[in-house]
Design a protein around this motif. Structure first.
Motif, PDB file in Angstrom:
ATOM      1  N   LEU A 116       0.838  -1.207   0.000  1.00  0.00           N
ATOM      2  CA  LEU A 116       0.000   0.000   0.000  1.00  0.00           C
ATOM      3  C   LEU A 116       0.869   1.251   0.000  1.00  0.00           C
ATOM      4  CD1 LEU A 116      -2.910  -1.038   2.383  1.00  0.00           C
ATOM      5  CD2 LEU A 116      -2.917  -0.839  -0.105  1.00  0.00           C
ATOM      6  N   ALA A 117       1.936   1.227   0.810  1.00  0.00           N
ATOM      7  CA  ALA A 117       2.826   2.395   0.881  1.00  0.00           C
ATOM      8  C   ALA A 117       3.493   2.618  -0.477  1.00  0.00           C
ATOM      9  CB  ALA A 117       3.876   2.181   1.974  1.00  0.00           C
ATOM     10  N   ASP A 118       3.915   1.535  -1.101  1.00  0.00           N
ATOM     11  CA  ASP A 118       4.617   1.646  -2.391  1.00  0.00           C
ATOM     12  C   ASP A 118       3.676   2.157  -3.482  1.00  0.00           C
ATOM     13  OD1 ASP A 118       7.119   1.504  -3.442  1.00  0.00           O
ATOM     14  OD2 ASP A 118       6.949  -0.554  -4.171  1.00  0.00           O
ATOM     15  N   LEU A 119       2.411   1.718  -3.432  1.00  0.00           N
ATOM     16  CA  LEU A 119       1.446   2.145  -4.453  1.00  0.00           C
ATOM     17  C   LEU A 119       1.242   3.655  -4.410  1.00  0.00           C
ATOM     18  CD1 LEU A 119      -1.361  -0.594  -4.349  1.00  0.00           C
ATOM     19  CD2 LEU A 119       0.312  -0.164  -6.145  1.00  0.00           C
ATOM     20  N   SER A 120       1.240   4.233  -3.172  1.00  0.00           N
ATOM     21  CA  SER A 120       1.029   5.680  -3.112  1.00  0.00           C
ATOM     22  C   SER A 120       2.316   6.438  -3.451  1.00  0.00           C
ATOM     23  CB  SER A 120       0.490   6.097  -1.738  1.00  0.00           C
ATOM     24  OG  SER A 120       1.392   5.663  -0.760  1.00  0.00           O
ATOM     25  N   ARG A 121       3.464   5.780  -3.224  1.00  0.00           N
ATOM     26  CA  ARG A 121       4.736   6.461  -3.507  1.00  0.00           C
ATOM     27  C   ARG A 121       5.114   6.368  -4.988  1.00  0.00           C
ATOM     28  NH1 ARG A 121       8.197   3.706   0.003  1.00  0.00           N
ATOM     29  NH2 ARG A 121       9.173   2.719  -1.784  1.00  0.00           N
ATOM     30  N   ARG A 122       4.776   5.225  -5.626  1.00  0.00           N
ATOM     31  CA  ARG A 122       5.207   5.011  -7.019  1.00  0.00           C
ATOM     32  C   ARG A 122       3.996   4.626  -7.881  1.00  0.00           C
ATOM     33  NH1 ARG A 122      10.493   1.388  -7.003  1.00  0.00           N
ATOM     34  NH2 ARG A 122       9.283  -0.159  -5.859  1.00  0.00           N
ATOM     35  N   PRO A 123       3.296   5.639  -8.413  1.00  0.00           N
ATOM     36  CA  PRO A 123       2.051   5.358  -9.154  1.00  0.00           C
ATOM     37  C   PRO A 123       2.261   4.464 -10.375  1.00  0.00           C
ATOM     38  CG  PRO A 123       2.439   7.732  -8.933  1.00  0.00           C
ATOM     39  CD  PRO A 123       3.625   7.060  -8.342  1.00  0.00           C
ATOM     40  N   TYR A 124       3.482   4.378 -10.896  1.00  0.00           N
ATOM     41  CA  TYR A 124       3.680   3.535 -12.087  1.00  0.00           C
ATOM     42  C   TYR A 124       3.423   2.057 -11.793  1.00  0.00           C
ATOM     43  CZ  TYR A 124       8.355   2.504 -10.216  1.00  0.00           C
ATOM     44  OH  TYR A 124       9.393   2.104  -9.424  1.00  0.00           O
ATOM     45  N   ILE A 125       3.405   1.710 -10.499  1.00  0.00           N
ATOM     46  CA  ILE A 125       3.096   0.317 -10.151  1.00  0.00           C
ATOM     47  C   ILE A 125       1.622   0.016 -10.465  1.00  0.00           C
ATOM     48  CG2 ILE A 125       2.937  -1.312  -8.204  1.00  0.00           C
ATOM     49  CD1 ILE A 125       5.557  -0.054  -7.249  1.00  0.00           C
ATOM     50  N   MET A 126       0.767   1.037 -10.233  1.00  0.00           N
ATOM     51  CA  MET A 126      -0.657   0.892 -10.594  1.00  0.00           C
ATOM     52  C   MET A 126      -0.786   0.686 -12.106  1.00  0.00           C
ATOM     53  SD  MET A 126      -2.829   1.396  -8.111  1.00  0.00           S
ATOM     54  CE  MET A 126      -3.721   2.601  -7.205  1.00  0.00           C
ATOM     55  N   VAL A 127       0.038   1.416 -12.856  1.00  0.00           N
ATOM     56  CA  VAL A 127      -0.028   1.304 -14.319  1.00  0.00           C
ATOM     57  C   VAL A 127       0.346  -0.126 -14.730  1.00  0.00           C
ATOM     58  CG1 VAL A 127       0.914   2.197 -16.493  1.00  0.00           C
ATOM     59  CG2 VAL A 127       0.497   3.762 -14.590  1.00  0.00           C
ATOM     60  N   VAL A 164      -2.745  -2.673 -23.290  1.00  0.00           N
ATOM     61  CA  VAL A 164      -1.705  -3.296 -22.460  1.00  0.00           C
ATOM     62  C   VAL A 164      -0.324  -2.817 -22.919  1.00  0.00           C
ATOM     63  CG1 VAL A 164      -0.585  -5.495 -21.886  1.00  0.00           C
ATOM     64  CG2 VAL A 164      -3.076  -5.311 -21.836  1.00  0.00           C
ATOM     65  N   LEU A 165      -0.132  -2.746 -24.242  1.00  0.00           N
ATOM     66  CA  LEU A 165       1.159  -2.296 -24.768  1.00  0.00           C
ATOM     67  C   LEU A 165       1.440  -0.856 -24.317  1.00  0.00           C
ATOM     68  CD1 LEU A 165       3.638  -2.612 -26.609  1.00  0.00           C
ATOM     69  CD2 LEU A 165       2.236  -1.792 -28.506  1.00  0.00           C
ATOM     70  N   ILE A 166       0.431   0.007 -24.467  1.00  0.00           N
ATOM     71  CA  ILE A 166       0.630   1.415 -24.114  1.00  0.00           C
ATOM     72  C   ILE A 166       0.890   1.546 -22.604  1.00  0.00           C
ATOM     73  CG2 ILE A 166      -0.546   3.670 -24.005  1.00  0.00           C
ATOM     74  CD1 ILE A 166      -1.833   2.789 -26.753  1.00  0.00           C
ATOM     75  N   LEU A 167       0.136   0.799 -21.797  1.00  0.00           N
ATOM     76  CA  LEU A 167       0.337   0.855 -20.339  1.00  0.00           C
ATOM     77  C   LEU A 167       1.722   0.317 -19.964  1.00  0.00           C
ATOM     78  CD1 LEU A 167      -3.187  -0.347 -19.139  1.00  0.00           C
ATOM     79  CD2 LEU A 167      -2.211   1.930 -18.803  1.00  0.00           C
ATOM     80  N   GLY A 168       2.134  -0.772 -20.624  1.00  0.00           N
ATOM     81  CA  GLY A 168       3.459  -1.352 -20.336  1.00  0.00           C
ATOM     82  C   GLY A 168       4.566  -0.359 -20.668  1.00  0.00           C
ATOM     83  N   LEU A 169       4.411   0.332 -21.808  1.00  0.00           N
ATOM     84  CA  LEU A 169       5.433   1.308 -22.203  1.00  0.00           C
ATOM     85  C   LEU A 169       5.427   2.508 -21.253  1.00  0.00           C
ATOM     86  CD1 LEU A 169       5.091   1.214 -26.094  1.00  0.00           C
ATOM     87  CD2 LEU A 169       7.119   0.595 -24.765  1.00  0.00           C
ATOM     88  N   LEU A 170       4.223   2.902 -20.824  1.00  0.00           N
ATOM     89  CA  LEU A 170       4.127   4.034 -19.888  1.00  0.00           C
ATOM     90  C   LEU A 170       4.789   3.672 -18.545  1.00  0.00           C
ATOM     91  CD1 LEU A 170       2.950   6.830 -19.105  1.00  0.00           C
ATOM     92  CD2 LEU A 170       0.838   5.664 -18.472  1.00  0.00           C
ATOM     93  N   HIS A 171       4.512   2.465 -18.094  1.00  0.00           N
ATOM     94  CA  HIS A 171       5.073   1.937 -16.837  1.00  0.00           C
ATOM     95  C   HIS A 171       6.614   1.972 -16.903  1.00  0.00           C
ATOM     96  CE1 HIS A 171       5.474  -1.146 -13.630  1.00  0.00           C
ATOM     97  NE2 HIS A 171       6.127  -1.931 -14.474  1.00  0.00           N
TER      98      HIS A 171
END
Ligand code: HEM
Length: 216
Positions: A116-127, A164-171
Motif C-alpha cells: 500500500l505504501a509503495d502504491l502511493s509512492r510510485r504510481p507507475y506500479i498501478m499502471v 496493455v502495450l501502451i500501459l506497459g510502455l508508460l510503466h
C-alpha cells in the motif's frame, strides 16, 4: 483468429508442433539462465531486482513479439503465425505474473502494508497492475470455448492488447525517464506494430503478401 476444424485442423496441428516446441523452448530458456545468474552471484548486488527487471523486460519483448505475428502472417500468408499467437500471448502473461511475484517477494517480502505504501509512492506500479489486469482478461478468454461464447465481442475484448502495450510502455517510461535510450527502442517497435494495424496500412500489407503457402 480463424480456427480450422476436422481433418484440416489435425493436419495443421501436426505441422505446427515443431513450431510450438521451438516457441516453448525459446520462451522458457531465459528463466533458468537468469535464476542461475542470480543464485551464483553474477547478477550484481541485488539479485532480486535483477530478476524482476529481466522479467519486466521479458514481458515487454514477448508482448511485442506476439503483436508482430499478425503482420507477419499477413505478409507471408502462413496461417501458422496466427496459431502460435495464443501460445506466445500466454507466455507473455506468465512472464508478467513472475515479474509481479518477484516484486512482491524481493521488494516487499509479501508485506501488504509495504504494498500500500509503495502504491502511493510510485504510481507507475498501478499502471503495471492495470496492464497485468488486461493480460489476465485476455489469457482467461483465450481458449476456443470463450471465443465461441463471446462471439464478436471476443475480438473487441482482445483489442485490449493495444492498451496493455501502451500501459506497459508508460510503466517502463516512468521508471527510466532519466535515460530513455533503451525505452525508445521498445516504444518505436510498439509504434511500428500499431501503425501496421491501421486499416489502410494493414490492407496494403496484405496485398504485398506472397501467394498462400499451405502448411499441410
Ligand atoms: C502487477 C503488475 C506489475 C508490477 C507490480 C510491476 C512492478 C515493477 C517494478 C517495481 C519495477 C522496478 C522499478 C524499479 O526499478 O524501481 C518494474 C520494472 C519494469 N516493469 Fe513492471 N510491473 C508490473 C507489470 C508490468 C508489465 C505488464 C510489464 C510489461 C508489459 C512490465 C514491464 C516492466 C519493465 C520493462 C520494467 C523495467 C525493467 C528495467 O528497469 O530494466 N511490468 N515493474
Amino acid at each position: 483468429m480463424a480456427t480450422p476444424s476436422g481433418r484440416g485442423r489435425s493436419a495443421a496441428a501436426r505441422t505446427l508442433w515443431p513450431w510450438r516446441i521451438a516457441v516453448a523452448l525459446a520462451a522458457f530458456a531465459p528463466l533458468p539462465c537468469w535464476l542461475r545468474q542470480a543464485m551464483t552471484g553474477h547478477a550484481g548486488p541485488e539479485p532480486g531486482r535483477y530478476l524482476m527487471e529481466h522479467l519486466g523486460k521479458g514481458t515487454l519483448v514477448l508482448l511485442l513479439l506476439t503483436l508482430s505475428l499478425t503482420p507477419l502472417q499477413r505478409l507471408s500468408r502462413w496461417q501458422g503465425f496466427s496459431r502460435i499467437r495464443r501460445q506466445l500471448g500466454l507466455w507473455t502473461f506468465a512472464y508478467a505474473l513472475l515479474h509481479l511475484l518477484a516484486y512482491l517477494w524481493f521488494f516487499l517480502g509479501f508485506n501488504a502494508h509495504a504494498l500500500l505504501a509503495d502504491l502511493s509512492r510510485r504510481p507507475y506500479i498501478m499502471v503495471g497492475m492495470a496492464a497485468l489486469a488486461g493480460l489476465t482478461l485476455m489469457a482467461a478468454t483465450s481458449h476456443r470455448r470463450a471465443m465461441r461464447r463471446l462471439g464478436k465481442s471476443w475480438k473487441r475484448l482482445h483489442r485490449l492488447v493495444y492498451a496493455v502495450l501502451i500501459l506497459g510502455l508508460l510503466h517502463y517510461f516512468w521508471i527510466v525517464r532519466a535515460d530513455l535510450g533503451e525505452w525508445a527502442i521498445y516504444a518505436l517497435a510498439g509504434l511500428l506494430l500499431l501503425v501496421l494495424r491501421l486499416p489502410p496500412v494493414a490492407k496494403e500489407f496484405s496485398r504485398q503478401g506472397r501467394p498462400p503457402v499451405t502448411d499441410a
